[in-house]
Design a protein around this motif. Structure first.
Motif, mmCIF file in Angstrom:
data_model
loop_
_atom_site.group_PDB
_atom_site.id
_atom_site.type_symbol
_atom_site.label_atom_id
_atom_site.label_comp_id
_atom_site.label_asym_id
_atom_site.label_seq_id
_atom_site.Cartn_x
_atom_site.Cartn_y
_atom_site.Cartn_z
ATOM 1 N N GLY A 1 -1.307 0.005 -19.716
ATOM 2 C CA GLY A 1 -1.941 0.555 -17.663
ATOM 3 C C GLY A 1 -0.275 1.240 -16.992
ATOM 4 O O GLY A 1 0.693 0.385 -17.212
ATOM 5 N N LYS A 2 -1.145 1.825 -15.336
ATOM 6 C CA LYS A 2 -0.356 1.629 -15.306
ATOM 7 C C LYS A 2 0.154 0.999 -13.621
ATOM 8 O O LYS A 2 0.735 1.255 -13.064
ATOM 9 N N GLY A 3 -0.887 0.481 -13.936
ATOM 10 C CA GLY A 3 -1.040 -0.668 -12.806
ATOM 11 C C GLY A 3 -1.406 -0.141 -11.007
ATOM 12 O O GLY A 3 -2.234 1.064 -11.657
ATOM 13 N N PHE A 4 -1.510 -0.958 -10.430
ATOM 14 C CA PHE A 4 -1.110 -0.551 -8.990
ATOM 15 C C PHE A 4 0.014 0.378 -8.455
ATOM 16 O O PHE A 4 1.236 -0.041 -8.597
ATOM 17 N N ASP A 5 -0.760 2.074 -8.431
ATOM 18 C CA ASP A 5 0.422 2.798 -7.926
ATOM 19 C C ASP A 5 0.650 2.725 -6.574
ATOM 20 O O ASP A 5 0.537 3.809 -5.600
ATOM 21 N N VAL A 6 1.434 1.403 -5.556
ATOM 22 C CA VAL A 6 1.291 1.012 -4.627
ATOM 23 C C VAL A 6 2.842 2.176 -4.190
ATOM 24 O O VAL A 6 2.671 2.297 -3.232
ATOM 25 N N ASP A 7 3.289 2.748 -4.167
ATOM 26 C CA ASP A 7 4.368 3.713 -4.095
ATOM 27 C C ASP A 7 3.253 4.709 -3.296
ATOM 28 O O ASP A 7 4.346 5.466 -2.130
ATOM 29 N N ARG A 8 2.291 5.017 -3.192
ATOM 30 C CA ARG A 8 1.509 5.810 -2.945
ATOM 31 C C ARG A 8 1.181 5.639 -1.769
ATOM 32 O O ARG A 8 0.495 6.212 -0.775
ATOM 33 N N ILE A 9 1.119 4.274 -0.779
ATOM 34 C CA ILE A 9 0.601 3.725 0.318
ATOM 35 C C ILE A 9 1.834 3.154 0.512
ATOM 36 O O ILE A 9 1.874 2.305 1.689
ATOM 37 N N GLU A 10 2.815 4.252 -0.051
ATOM 38 C CA GLU A 10 4.224 3.203 1.362
ATOM 39 C C GLU A 10 4.755 4.372 2.025
ATOM 40 O O GLU A 10 4.407 5.710 1.178
ATOM 41 N N PRO A 11 5.652 4.361 2.574
ATOM 42 C CA PRO A 11 6.104 3.420 3.355
ATOM 43 C C PRO A 11 4.805 2.183 4.013
ATOM 44 O O PRO A 11 3.930 2.796 4.251
ATOM 45 N N PRO A 12 4.948 0.488 4.555
ATOM 46 C CA PRO A 12 4.017 0.139 4.939
ATOM 47 C C PRO A 12 3.716 1.414 6.772
ATOM 48 O O PRO A 12 2.624 0.661 7.135
ATOM 49 N N GLU A 13 4.537 1.347 7.382
ATOM 50 C CA GLU A 13 3.942 1.894 9.201
ATOM 51 C C GLU A 13 3.228 3.646 8.337
ATOM 52 O O GLU A 13 2.313 3.762 9.552
ATOM 53 N N ASN A 14 3.062 3.636 7.675
ATOM 54 C CA ASN A 14 2.061 5.164 7.588
ATOM 55 C C ASN A 14 1.240 4.409 6.547
ATOM 56 O O ASN A 14 -0.382 5.013 7.093
ATOM 57 N N TYR A 15 1.052 3.252 6.460
ATOM 58 C CA TYR A 15 -0.762 2.883 5.579
ATOM 59 C C TYR A 15 -0.670 1.581 6.428
ATOM 60 O O TYR A 15 -0.520 0.314 6.092
#
Length: 295
Positions: free
Chosen positions: A156-170
């Motif tokens: 599995g690919k897991g949770f692609d947290v790169d899509r919700i980075e950087p934190p100030e944007n999300y």
């Protein structure tokens, strides 16, 4: 995954050297009938596909810990000190693998509950396993410390947290989990996804009652990392004053999505919950690209 290798009668090879008389022309045509050839190719393809499915590489490893985590849920730890390659293959929260127990060929798919750092530093995988009658999971939960199980490669690919980075944007991240679906969510929270740098990170965690809710001993640490926890009980015991009903209903009742483009979500658990929460988020303007799932 188990596979019984078989050879259907339609693909058994026969020798015709013993035939003493020539074949009738119509017999030859029937043997060369394109439909028959196509059917044979199709059957060969099915057998080949079945063989390809059994591609898991199984690694034996002992259980170093197994104990109750909540009603019908067990905390399972597997020692990977003799399997460093397998341990290092866990690179992202939300990944999973297959596990099978002795004398049982049918494996169980389990999300890895521990963060990747635990595998790399201590050489262990941890799982939250729901014991279901008649399942491989039930057999696993009945084993003792030291029993050897077999693990497939990490998938599995897991949770692609790169899509919700950087934190100030999300700055707003809404997390939803039900039952044993909290397993990969634990991995995510303890892996760290800059929750302390976001303005609002909230976990809606659903269970039947507090007896069925795992990881309550970790809530304080999760909250100190920047995650607000909202327990939601569908059948609470008397005296419960928190959120009740289903997770999607509890979220819908109190949701406040002030800035949909800067809102992200992570979901894991019961199918109806994930579908309904996704519909609510999308209807309120949250992009599907910012809704993370591990499958």
């Amino acid at each position: 995954m188990s596979l019984a290798i078989f050879q259907p009668a339609s693909v058994t090879l026969h020798s015709h050297a013993h035939l003493s008389s020539p074949l009738h022309p119509m017999s030859i045509l029937r043997r060369l009938n394109p439909h028959h050839l196509k059917l044979r190719r199709h059957r060969f393809a099915n057998v080949a596909a079945a063989v390809r499915q059994d591609t898991a590489l199984w690694t034996p490893a002992p259980l170093s810990e197994i104990e109750p985590a909540a009603e019908s849920l067990f905390h399972v730890r597997v020692d990977l000190s003799d399997a460093p390659d397998l341990a290092s293959s866990h690179t992202r929260a939300g990944q999973y693998l297959q596990l099978r127990v002795p004398d049982e060929s049918k494996p169980s798919f389990l999300a890895i509950a521990s963060p990747p750092s635990l595998a790399s530093t201590k050489g262990v995988f941890e799982f939250l396993v729901k014991s279901v009658a008649g399942s491989t999971a039930e057999l696993l939960c009945g084993l003792k410390r030291g029993a050897v199980v077999e693990l497939s490669q990490v998938m599995g690919k897991g949770f692609d947290v790169d899509r919700i980075e950087p934190p100030e944007n999300y700055p707003t991240v809404l997390i939803f989990a039900t039952g044993s679906g909290i397993s990969p969510i634990r991995s995510l929270i303890e892996s760290g996804f800059s929750a302390d740098k976001r303005s609002a990170v909230k976990l809606f965690y659903g269970a039947r009652n507090l007896d069925r809710m795992a990881y309550q001993d970790r809530f304080k640490d999760w909250e100190s990392s920047g995650v607000e926890i909202v327990p939601v009980l569908s059948q609470p015991h008397g005296g419960w004053t928190g959120q009740s009903g289903y997770v999607q209903a509890a979220f819908s009742r109190g949701k406040q999505i002030d800035n949909p483009p800067s809102t992200a979500a992570v979901l894991c658990g019961q199918k109806q919950m994930t579908e309904e929460v996704t519909s609510i988020l999308v209807a309120d303007g949250v992009s599907t690209e910012n809704i993370l799932k591990n499958f």
